[in-house]
Write a protein that holds these residues in place. Structure first.
Motif, PDB file in Angstrom:
ATOM      1  N   TRP A 138       0.857  -1.260   0.105  1.00  0.00           N
ATOM      2  CA  TRP A 138       0.034  -0.024   0.059  1.00  0.00           C
ATOM      3  C   TRP A 138       0.881   1.450  -0.133  1.00  0.00           C
ATOM      4  O   TRP A 138       1.913   1.277   0.520  1.00  0.00           O
ATOM      5  CB  TRP A 138      -0.797   0.045   1.316  1.00  0.00           C
ATOM      6  N   THR A 139       0.143   2.328  -0.612  1.00  0.00           N
ATOM      7  CA  THR A 139       0.966   3.459  -0.773  1.00  0.00           C
ATOM      8  C   THR A 139      -0.071   4.727  -0.298  1.00  0.00           C
ATOM      9  O   THR A 139      -1.332   4.577  -0.839  1.00  0.00           O
ATOM     10  CB  THR A 139       1.583   3.938  -1.644  1.00  0.00           C
ATOM     11  N   GLN A 140       0.266   5.570   0.432  1.00  0.00           N
ATOM     12  CA  GLN A 140      -0.521   6.881   0.726  1.00  0.00           C
ATOM     13  C   GLN A 140      -0.901   7.349  -0.687  1.00  0.00           C
ATOM     14  O   GLN A 140       0.101   7.999  -1.102  1.00  0.00           O
ATOM     15  CB  GLN A 140       0.146   7.529   1.882  1.00  0.00           C
ATOM     16  N   THR A 141      -2.097   7.722  -0.664  1.00  0.00           N
ATOM     17  CA  THR A 141      -2.449   8.748  -1.896  1.00  0.00           C
ATOM     18  C   THR A 141      -2.188  10.286  -1.602  1.00  0.00           C
ATOM     19  O   THR A 141      -2.044  10.490  -0.489  1.00  0.00           O
ATOM     20  CB  THR A 141      -4.041   8.555  -2.206  1.00  0.00           C
ATOM     21  N   GLY A 142      -2.497  11.297  -2.591  1.00  0.00           N
ATOM     22  CA  GLY A 142      -2.400  12.657  -2.387  1.00  0.00           C
ATOM     23  C   GLY A 142      -3.283  13.225  -1.683  1.00  0.00           C
ATOM     24  O   GLY A 142      -3.130  14.409  -1.381  1.00  0.00           O
ATOM     25  N   LEU A 143      -4.229  12.615  -1.265  1.00  0.00           N
ATOM     26  CA  LEU A 143      -5.314  13.359  -0.343  1.00  0.00           C
ATOM     27  C   LEU A 143      -5.113  13.874   0.853  1.00  0.00           C
ATOM     28  O   LEU A 143      -5.004  15.166   1.250  1.00  0.00           O
ATOM     29  CB  LEU A 143      -6.628  12.419  -0.068  1.00  0.00           C
ATOM     30  N   SER A 144      -3.998  13.293   1.500  1.00  0.00           N
ATOM     31  CA  SER A 144      -3.441  13.833   2.802  1.00  0.00           C
ATOM     32  C   SER A 144      -2.302  12.988   3.141  1.00  0.00           C
ATOM     33  O   SER A 144      -2.467  11.644   3.151  1.00  0.00           O
ATOM     34  CB  SER A 144      -4.553  14.025   3.873  1.00  0.00           C
ATOM     35  N   SER A 145      -1.269  13.542   3.677  1.00  0.00           N
ATOM     36  CA  SER A 145      -0.120  12.705   4.329  1.00  0.00           C
ATOM     37  C   SER A 145      -0.212  12.632   5.876  1.00  0.00           C
ATOM     38  O   SER A 145       0.592  12.123   6.442  1.00  0.00           O
ATOM     39  CB  SER A 145       1.199  13.333   4.015  1.00  0.00           C
ATOM     40  N   THR A 146      -1.313  13.318   6.274  1.00  0.00           N
ATOM     41  CA  THR A 146      -1.315  13.165   7.647  1.00  0.00           C
ATOM     42  C   THR A 146      -1.579  11.850   8.693  1.00  0.00           C
ATOM     43  O   THR A 146      -2.498  11.208   7.935  1.00  0.00           O
ATOM     44  CB  THR A 146      -2.264  14.158   8.370  1.00  0.00           C
ATOM     45  N   VAL A 147      -0.602  11.303   9.217  1.00  0.00           N
ATOM     46  CA  VAL A 147      -1.061  10.127   9.971  1.00  0.00           C
ATOM     47  C   VAL A 147      -1.113  10.714  11.475  1.00  0.00           C
ATOM     48  O   VAL A 147       0.020  11.277  12.006  1.00  0.00           O
ATOM     49  CB  VAL A 147       0.201   9.165  10.021  1.00  0.00           C
ATOM     50  N   LEU A 148      -2.188  10.506  12.111  1.00  0.00           N
ATOM     51  CA  LEU A 148      -2.500  10.890  13.721  1.00  0.00           C
ATOM     52  C   LEU A 148      -1.571   9.918  14.373  1.00  0.00           C
ATOM     53  O   LEU A 148      -1.423   8.740  14.326  1.00  0.00           O
ATOM     54  CB  LEU A 148      -3.941  10.604  13.791  1.00  0.00           C
ATOM     55  N   THR A 149      -0.928  10.720  15.440  1.00  0.00           N
ATOM     56  CA  THR A 149      -0.289   9.982  16.420  1.00  0.00           C
ATOM     57  C   THR A 149      -1.442   9.415  17.382  1.00  0.00           C
ATOM     58  O   THR A 149      -2.397   9.917  17.472  1.00  0.00           O
ATOM     59  CB  THR A 149       0.515  10.977  17.301  1.00  0.00           C
ATOM     60  N   GLY A 150      -0.755   8.467  18.446  1.00  0.00           N
ATOM     61  CA  GLY A 150      -1.399   7.895  19.480  1.00  0.00           C
ATOM     62  C   GLY A 150      -2.166   9.007  20.385  1.00  0.00           C
ATOM     63  O   GLY A 150      -3.373   8.820  20.697  1.00  0.00           O
ATOM     64  N   ALA A 151      -1.485  10.013  20.425  1.00  0.00           N
ATOM     65  CA  ALA A 151      -2.173  11.169  21.406  1.00  0.00           C
ATOM     66  C   ALA A 151      -3.151  11.831  20.622  1.00  0.00           C
ATOM     67  O   ALA A 151      -4.178  12.204  21.338  1.00  0.00           O
ATOM     68  CB  ALA A 151      -0.877  12.040  21.672  1.00  0.00           C
ATOM     69  N   GLN A 152      -3.117  12.126  19.422  1.00  0.00           N
ATOM     70  CA  GLN A 152      -4.203  12.763  18.572  1.00  0.00           C
ATOM     71  C   GLN A 152      -5.380  11.796  18.501  1.00  0.00           C
ATOM     72  O   GLN A 152      -6.500  12.122  18.867  1.00  0.00           O
ATOM     73  CB  GLN A 152      -3.673  13.101  17.156  1.00  0.00           C
ATOM     74  N   ILE A 153      -4.951  10.333  18.172  1.00  0.00           N
ATOM     75  CA  ILE A 153      -6.125   9.548  18.328  1.00  0.00           C
ATOM     76  C   ILE A 153      -6.844   9.564  19.838  1.00  0.00           C
ATOM     77  O   ILE A 153      -8.293   9.655  20.037  1.00  0.00           O
ATOM     78  CB  ILE A 153      -5.697   8.196  18.099  1.00  0.00           C
ATOM     79  N   GLN A 154      -6.126   9.613  20.877  1.00  0.00           N
ATOM     80  CA  GLN A 154      -6.621   9.515  22.215  1.00  0.00           C
ATOM     81  C   GLN A 154      -7.464  10.848  22.399  1.00  0.00           C
ATOM     82  O   GLN A 154      -8.554  10.778  22.815  1.00  0.00           O
ATOM     83  CB  GLN A 154      -5.570   9.631  23.102  1.00  0.00           C
ATOM     84  N   ALA A 155      -6.986  11.870  21.942  1.00  0.00           N
ATOM     85  CA  ALA A 155      -7.417  13.315  22.173  1.00  0.00           C
ATOM     86  C   ALA A 155      -8.813  13.300  21.397  1.00  0.00           C
ATOM     87  O   ALA A 155      -9.913  13.774  21.845  1.00  0.00           O
ATOM     88  CB  ALA A 155      -6.833  14.346  21.602  1.00  0.00           C
ATOM     89  N   ILE A 156      -9.108  12.879  20.025  1.00  0.00           N
ATOM     90  CA  ILE A 156     -10.114  12.947  19.176  1.00  0.00           C
ATOM     91  C   ILE A 156     -11.209  11.913  19.751  1.00  0.00           C
ATOM     92  O   ILE A 156     -12.379  12.267  19.600  1.00  0.00           O
ATOM     93  CB  ILE A 156      -9.937  12.800  17.763  1.00  0.00           C
ATOM     94  N   GLY A 157     -10.985  10.943  20.104  1.00  0.00           N
ATOM     95  CA  GLY A 157     -11.737   9.931  20.497  1.00  0.00           C
ATOM     96  C   GLY A 157     -11.897   8.901  19.200  1.00  0.00           C
ATOM     97  O   GLY A 157     -10.939   8.725  18.615  1.00  0.00           O
ATOM     98  N   PRO A 158     -13.039   8.405  19.018  1.00  0.00           N
ATOM     99  CA  PRO A 158     -13.403   7.317  17.958  1.00  0.00           C
ATOM    100  C   PRO A 158     -13.229   8.195  16.708  1.00  0.00           C
ATOM    101  O   PRO A 158     -14.081   8.853  16.065  1.00  0.00           O
ATOM    102  CB  PRO A 158     -14.787   6.785  18.109  1.00  0.00           C
ATOM    103  N   VAL A 159     -11.941   8.028  15.857  1.00  0.00           N
ATOM    104  CA  VAL A 159     -11.609   8.870  14.688  1.00  0.00           C
ATOM    105  C   VAL A 159     -12.772   8.418  13.632  1.00  0.00           C
ATOM    106  O   VAL A 159     -12.415   7.040  13.419  1.00  0.00           O
ATOM    107  CB  VAL A 159     -10.276   9.034  14.360  1.00  0.00           C
ATOM    108  N   LYS A 160     -13.160   8.988  12.698  1.00  0.00           N
ATOM    109  CA  LYS A 160     -13.709   8.300  11.618  1.00  0.00           C
ATOM    110  C   LYS A 160     -13.067   8.580  10.122  1.00  0.00           C
ATOM    111  O   LYS A 160     -13.140   7.723   9.432  1.00  0.00           O
ATOM    112  CB  LYS A 160     -15.165   9.183  11.453  1.00  0.00           C
ATOM    113  N   GLY A 161     -12.245   9.746  10.222  1.00  0.00           N
ATOM    114  CA  GLY A 161     -11.224   9.816   9.288  1.00  0.00           C
ATOM    115  C   GLY A 161     -11.632   9.937   7.723  1.00  0.00           C
ATOM    116  O   GLY A 161     -12.878  10.660   7.577  1.00  0.00           O
ATOM    117  N   VAL A 162     -11.113   9.405   6.706  1.00  0.00           N
ATOM    118  CA  VAL A 162     -11.520   9.349   5.603  1.00  0.00           C
ATOM    119  C   VAL A 162     -12.538   8.263   5.467  1.00  0.00           C
ATOM    120  O   VAL A 162     -12.214   7.120   5.847  1.00  0.00           O
ATOM    121  CB  VAL A 162     -10.585   8.883   4.365  1.00  0.00           C
ATOM    122  N   GLU A 163     -13.770   8.461   5.291  1.00  0.00           N
ATOM    123  CA  GLU A 163     -14.885   7.645   5.261  1.00  0.00           C
ATOM    124  C   GLU A 163     -14.880   6.569   4.298  1.00  0.00           C
ATOM    125  O   GLU A 163     -15.221   5.641   4.382  1.00  0.00           O
ATOM    126  CB  GLU A 163     -16.344   8.623   5.381  1.00  0.00           C
TER     127      GLU A 163
END
Length: 778
Positions: free
Chosen positions: A202-227
């Motif tokens: 797999w390779t990441q597309t050009g939509l976004s290169s952002t990869v959430l850290t564990g701390a960001q995931i924890q802060a947001i809660g259940p992340v829905k992301g790219v749906e």
């Protein structure tokens, strides 16, 4: 790849009993093996105990061209394939095992089917995006070329959350319809990914290169992301890449990633993306589902909130994406109560049939399924208030599908299974519950009565509560509470199995409330204990136990609490002299209590240590019916390991006084003198470091059942653990002298939790897989 193996592992393991360091060898526990044939054989059949549904089916996927071929995904219980010939579901992920952390992959977040080859099916799996410490957990993709009979898996470079909020969002995994070896995955925490070799890399597309850290995931809660994504192409085959596609992005991820819209378009196969303007009233909304019809129109659901049973407002829009005609037309809206979940379309244009799911409505008379037969110009309700054949058909209506081969056949999910109608065109459609062999309940504890009792077992389960099972092929009807509740644990009186005691959690009250209960007539009627023991109300975890020594005499060990006893059926409680259970790091932990079935004045209490960094496990013994306990110095000398509550087990042989078996997560121990001394069995051994993902525990669950005819020991022994590096369910017919593997690689169920042996039938055990309900053997 999982393939069925009919073999025994290991080859007649000679587990001659040997004492632990500092321990004593109990009489008759060592020396020459008995003159009895060594343990052989394995289970020859596995059958689901009947419940029907019981869990959250998060998505239904029809094959677009093969009539009757359909799959269901669940949040913790794997995936199923519909068998159109007999109207039942076939579980297709029971081969997912426990080794290598595979129990994490029994939650299915998305399913994709190859439109040009109906034998190919893909699952993306992973229960949670992060572990208990907040560290991201990457998922897996499973690929099958035979409709789920066998699988190959590849590790994914991003986390997957099959049991997290928003898990019924439309399929995140999409195959290019003209080039199905090219696929995209809309991830929760790491943007949009692309594979050109059927999921191997797999390779990441050009939509976004952002990869959430564990701390960001924890802060947001259940992340829905790219749906999800949609291809602007409905052709099948041809080998050409589909260049134009759309991607829906949840605001939780989009805000962190710096994205400016909730919808994006690519015209170069995902290399680059541009934002698409959406109607202003749904800006910042979630997109739980969207579909494309053959005329190039998109039907897009917007909801203000996301997640199972999410409230509105919600909107359905039609979007014209053909030849740059990116205009929006509102077709429906809902502003009160529940929001919109799934949408499905049959046909095109002004005669299109549209089914729209209304989720988060908690009334049989409320809106559940809205149907339009004129492209969304007018709507009518076809489920709420209509004819249903038992059960709750409203609630989490987060996915709905019109059968592509039959427009009158519509199916929708709830939090407890699947519903369908075959006459959607009727003014008052009738609905049924097609859940035969779809078993997704989560058993927390199971206890079997003595032979001849008027029932098979008592099942304590999450969400569905406690039930007395009298017929394995029929949904049970004997339970203490009809409301949404958890059954935490239960016990039966061996001298009078009509007397049953238990404890659970009433989820329907606000706040949720712990309750204890009893039945004196095998579950035909129930009463609650008038009072609760100290600590019970504040500790609702199932990591505890309850036992009975005689009618009205009960000992209850709530999680995190000193056990208490009652002599008046719960009118009052008195604390035992046991110390509080170990509580390392705040992990829920309680005592495992068992009653000596031959001498109920003897009650045994086991504290596992609570966690792998906790204190050593200890056993305490009572000789006055569970009122006062004394520490077993033999258990101290045995140097029992320290493990979490749910990785340990203790049972008593009901045929012999003082005959105890214990699994401390690492090994099996046996005592023949009421816990005074303990002998460790050789053979079972943990593989992997403490706390490591994929650690194979040496022995985590133990159960006893009816002995084989002619056996030198009065019970058959069953252990879930690891021998010679192979995890599985093992059994012994000679008191632990020899062992054979009882299951095979096709029957691993993502791990085995609760287990109990049957006392009527040799070779029958009841056990829970990961979200697979209860299974019984032979």
């Amino acid at each position: 790849m999982f393939r069925k193996h009919n073999f025994i592992v290991p080859t007649l393991v000679a587990a001659l009993l040997a004492g632990c360091s500092g321990g004593s060898t109990t009489p008759g526990a060592s020396g020459t093996a008995p003159a009895f044939a060594a343990t052989t054989g394995s289970a020859t059949s596995y059958t689901s105990v009947k419940w029907a549904g019981g869990g959250y089916v998060t998505g239904l996927v029809y094959h677009p061209t093969t009539a009757g071929l359909m799959y269901a995904r669940t949040d913790i219980g794997g995936a199923y394939r519909w068998n159109d010939s007999n109207g039942s579901w076939t579980p297709i992920t029971d081969g997912i095992g426990f080794s290598g952390g595979e129990s994490e992959f029994h939650g299915v977040e998305s399913i994709a089917l190859d439109p040009a080859n109906d034998q190919l099916v893909y699952l993306v799996t992973g229960v949670y995006t992060k572990d208990g410490g907040g560290n991201p957990i990457n998922g897996r993709i499973y690929a099958s070329s035979d409709r789920g009979l066998t699988w190959t898996h590849y590790d994914l470079p991003f986390p997957v959350g099959g049991n997290e909020g928003g898990r019924a969002i439309g399929e995140r995994l999409k195959l290019d319809p003209t080039n199905p070896s090219t696929m995209f995955y809309a991830s929760r925490t790491a943007g949009l990914w692309k594979s050109t070799n059927s999921g191997q890399t797999w390779t990441q597309t050009g939509l976004s290169s952002t990869v959430l850290t564990g701390a960001q995931i924890q802060a947001i809660g259940p992340v829905k992301g790219v749906e999800q994504i949609m291809f602007d192409n409905s052709n099948v085959g041809g080998g050409q890449t589909t260049w134009i596609m759309y991607a829906a992005v949840a605001p939780d991820y989009g805000q962190v990633a710096g994205l400016t819209s909730i919808l994006y378009k690519s015209v170069n196969g995902g290399f680059s993306w541009t934002p698409v303007s959406v109607p202003s009233n749904v800006s910042g909304y979630y997109v739980p589902h969207m579909v494309r019809t053959s005329d190039g129109m998109y039907y897009v659901v917007f909801n203000q909130n996301a997640g199972e049973g999410a409230g509105g407002p919600g909107y359905l829009y039609k979007f014209g994406g053909v030849a740059g005609n990116e205009s929006w037309t509102q077709l429906s809206s809902i502003t009160t109560g529940g929001g919109y979940g799934g949408v499905s379309v049959y046909g095109t244009g002004s005669t299109a049939r549209i089914a729209l799911a209304v989720t988060g409505t908690w009334s049989a008379a409320g809106p559940v399924v809205q149907l339009s037969d004129n492209g969304g110009s007018t709507w009518r309700e076809i489920a709420g208030g209509m004819l249903h054949y038992g059960g709750q058909f409203w609630g989490w209506i987060d996915d709905i599908e019109i059968d592509p081969a039959n427009r009158d056949h519509i199916m929708h999910v709830t939090g407890g299974g699947v519903w369908e109608t075959w006459n959607a065109s009727s003014a008052t459609p009738s609905w049924d519950f097609p859940n035969n062999n779809l078993e997704e309940t989560a058993t927390l504890a199971v206890v079997t009565p003595p032979a001849g009792a008027p029932y098979k077992f008592v099942n304590s389960a999450g969400d569905i509560g406690t039930w007395v099972q009298t017929d394995l092929a029929t949904t049970p009807t004997r339970g203490p509470l009809a409301d949404w509740n958890n059954g935490n644990y239960a016990d039966v009186l061996w001298s009078d199995p009509n007397y049953i005691v238990g404890a659970g959690l009433n989820n329907a009250t606000q706040p949720k409330s712990v309750f204890g209960f009893w039945s004196g007539d095998a579950g035909n009627s129930w009463s609650n204990f008038a009072t609760l023991p100290a600590g019970a109300a504040a500790n609702d975890s199932d990591n505890g136990s309850i036992v009975t020594t005689s009618r009205n005499n009960v000992i209850w060990a709530p999680s995190g609490s000193v056990p208490s006893y009652t002599t008046n059926n719960g009118a009052s409680w008195t604390a035992t002299n046991l110390p509080a259970p170990a509580n390392p790091g705040g992990w829920a932990n309680g005592y495992r209590l068992v009653v000596d079935r031959k001498n109920p004045n003897k009650v045994y209490a086991y504290d596992s240590g609570g966690a792998f960094w906790g204190p050593a496990g200890k056993v305490y013994v009572s000789t006055d019916g569970g009122h006062n306990f004394t520490l077993s110095q033999g258990s101290v000398s045995a140097n029992l390991y320290h493990n979490a509550f749910d990785l340990t087990s203790m049972v008593v042989n009901p045929n012999v006084e003082g005959d105890l078996w214990l699994a401390d997560g690492n090994a099996v121990y046996h005592s023949t003198n009421s816990g005074a001394t303990w002998t460790r069995l050789n053979g079972f051994a943990t593989v992997g470091d403490d706390g490591a993902r994929g650690q194979l525990h040496g022995a985590s669950v133990i159960a006893l059942g009816k002995a084989q005819a002619g056996s030198p020991y009065s019970a058959a022994i069953y252990v879930v653990g690891t021998m010679n590096g192979v995890w599985g369910l093992y059994h012994s017919d000679d008191g632990g002298a020899t062992w054979a593997r009882f299951n095979d690689d096709a029957h691993q169920y993502g791990g085995i939790g609760a287990m109990a042996g049957d006392w009527n039938t040799y070779g029958r055990v009841y056990f829970s897989g990961a979200g697979r309900g209860l299974i019984y053997t032979n």
